[in-house]
Design an enzyme around this catalytic site. Structure first.
Site, PDB file in Angstrom:
ATOM      1  N   HIS A   1      32.071  43.700  33.982  1.00 37.75           N
ATOM      2  CA  HIS A   1      32.558  43.171  32.710  1.00 37.75           C
ATOM      3  C   HIS A   1      31.610  43.561  31.583  1.00 37.75           C
ATOM      4  CE1 HIS A   1      35.774  40.504  34.127  1.00 37.75           C
ATOM      5  NE2 HIS A   1      35.052  40.427  35.236  1.00 37.75           N
TER       6      HIS A   1
ATOM      7  N   CYS B   1      37.831  45.469  34.910  1.00 31.65           N
ATOM      8  CA  CYS B   1      37.900  44.585  36.081  1.00 31.65           C
ATOM      9  C   CYS B   1      39.285  44.654  36.732  1.00 31.65           C
ATOM     10  CB  CYS B   1      37.511  43.160  35.722  1.00 31.65           C
ATOM     11  SG  CYS B   1      37.225  42.139  37.178  1.00 31.65           S
TER      12      CYS B   1
ATOM     13  N   GLU C   1      31.971  42.958  28.577  1.00 29.35           N
ATOM     14  CA  GLU C   1      31.921  41.853  27.601  1.00 29.35           C
ATOM     15  C   GLU C   1      31.012  40.716  28.055  1.00 29.35           C
ATOM     16  OE1 GLU C   1      34.450  42.738  29.403  1.00 29.35           O
ATOM     17  OE2 GLU C   1      35.252  40.974  30.430  1.00 29.35           O
TER      18      GLU C   1
END
Lengths: 219, 255
Positions: free
Chosen positions: A196, A83, A198
């Protein structure tokens, strides 16, 4: 595994712990660090980031880390940038005054305010939510971190600024949001994702696992 | 292409989910991590956890909840309820929340939005607005403190101002429609989405699959939120997504 040293560079960004948790679930044993020595001695590194360009660059400058990260990138060791971590690889950003790391050529600009999408609806900014990611290389030619990820897999995005690489060869994947947004970059040993991993469920964890696997093999 | 998000909302009191899922066999329907995992597997695109703990002394339990959930479930997590300061927001983000919503404290001091956006970025600042219609008035009235306290703010004006101050998303709940299951307040949503370019989450009033699609098609929302409807199993997220897909609204398939 024990001697494989993976550093997560602590940019002071809020998502640092989410990245750490995801890397652990993906099988890694990272150290979250602001230490130039730890980063310089790592076999691989992850540069996360959310928030504002200047806030993150200021953190790095205060800790004298920009040169450490540039040297790491030059050394050929695997570096994954997420990001804002990907955005600061470039030379400059409209989001702030402070220049980026300048590891990749290009800049970061805001999505145009009050623009319309192809079907005439208002383009929402931030670009927020799950969007399809289209890889520009076929599966064989991809960076190992992206190998085997099906075309148009959904990943979670949230950003108001997007990267414009000067060298088109640096762009590894795009996602449609008014324009074809740069969704991932690959430049030799450097991999970046605008989305992202995650926060992208199973597909995202898979990217961390593939990056780790690649990094361990190239140690 | 960017998909429309379907979001279950869970109320948390003292670290436990109240009104937990009642229709499937879950070991502990009050455990936030277990419910988060359940909704992740159901195809939820995000989760909203609303802290309804009355006493501010006990708010720290919410940080533990976020820590635990974010260590197990890797989809975006928004946390709201009782966020009063930039530090409160920072703690939730650090614990693993992707976004934090502000409501009463932002009405009391709108600069809070600006302050949080500058520090953490707009993308993690959600402005939650609870709105009620007023007879003969063009704008809806904003309420704070869980809908108990009326304010001088008009919802449309407040939404526009909130986005200007740096909120990256709006979570708009119609107090009139909430719990009625007769559909979202489309007029309210449309009035806001016409004038604001940040994403909009529709909340309050969903009762059947068509309502979700209407909020997006007619209301201009980007995401749809519901609570009891999902918790009691009246509708599954897959049902909502199947209908949205049928009427041509892009959704992320349930894996």
């Amino acid at each position: 595994m024990s001697e494989f040293r993976l550093a997560i560079i602590n940019t002071g960004a809020a998502n640092i712990h989410s990245v750490e948790k995801a890397v652990r679930v993906a099988g890694g044993d990272p150290v979250v660090t602001t230490s130039a020595d730890v980063i310089s001695n790592a076999h691989a590194a992850i540069l996360p980031g959310v928030g504002a360009n200047d806030a993150v660059m200021r953190q790095l400058i205060d800790r004298e880390l920009p040169d450490t990260i540039r040297e790491f990138a030059d050394s050929g060791r695997p570096l994954l940038c997420v990001c804002l971590g990907m955005q600061i690889l470039f030379e400059s950003s409209e989001e702030g005054e402070l220049p980026g790391l300048g590891i990749l050529r290009g800049d970061v600009v805001r999505f145009p305010v009050d623009s319309k999408t192809a079907d005439g609806t208002r383009l929402k900014v931030p670009h927020m939510g799950w969007n399809t990611v289209h890889f520009l290389d076929d599966e064989v030619a991809r960076h190992p971190a992206f190998e085997g990820i099906p075309q148009d897999t959904f990943f979670y995005f949230v950003h108001s600024y997007h990267c414009r690489a000067k060298d088109p060869g640096d762009v590894a994947a795009t996602s449609p949001h008014g324009i074809e947004v740069c969704a991932a970059v690959v430049h030799d040993n450097i991999v970046g994702t605008q989305f992202h991993p995650e926060k992208s469920g199973r597909s995202g964890l898979e990217i961390y696992a593939k990056f780790l696997d690649f990094a361990q093999r190239t140690k | 292409m960017l998909t429309n998000r379907v979001i279950p909302c869970l109320d948390v009191d003292l670290g436990r989910v109240v009104k937990g899922v009642s229709f499937v066999d879950i070991r502990d329907a009050g455990d936030p991590a277990e419910l988060a995992d359940f909704y992740n597997s159901e195809g939820a695109d995000e989760l909203v956890f609303l802290d309804i703990t009355a006493s501010s002394d006990e708010r720290n339990t919410m940080v533990d909840v976020v820590e635990r959930v974010s260590a197990e479930v890797f989809i975006p997590l928004t946390v709201g309820g009782g966020i009063r300061s930039r530090d409160d927001m920072g703690r939730m983000l650090e614990a693993g929340a992707e976004k934090v919503s502000v409501n009463s404290a932002a009405v009391a001091d709108p600069a809070l939005i600006e302050d949080c956006a500058r520090e953490f970025g707009s993308q993690c600042v959600v402005l939650a607005i609870d709105a009620q219609r007023r007879n003969g008035e063009p704008d809806w009235q904003v309420f704070t403190h869980g809908g108990r306290r009326g304010t001088e703010f008009g919802a449309i004006k407040w939404a526009i101002r909130g986005a200007e101050l740096g909120a990256g998303e709006l979570l708009v709940t119609s107090m009139d429609a909430d719990g009625q299951q007769t559909g979202y307040d489309i007029e309210l949503l449309k009035s806001i989405s016409d004038q604001v370019s940040v994403p909009l989450i529709a909340s309050g009033g969903a009762g059947k699959v068509e309502h979700f699609a209407d909020a997006i098609k007619d209301g201009g929302a980007d995401a749809v939120l519901a609570a009891s409807l999902f918790h009691y199993g009246t509708l599954r997220i897959a049902d909502v997504k199947a209908h949205m897909d049928e009427v041509g609204l892009p959704v992320r398939p349930v894996d």
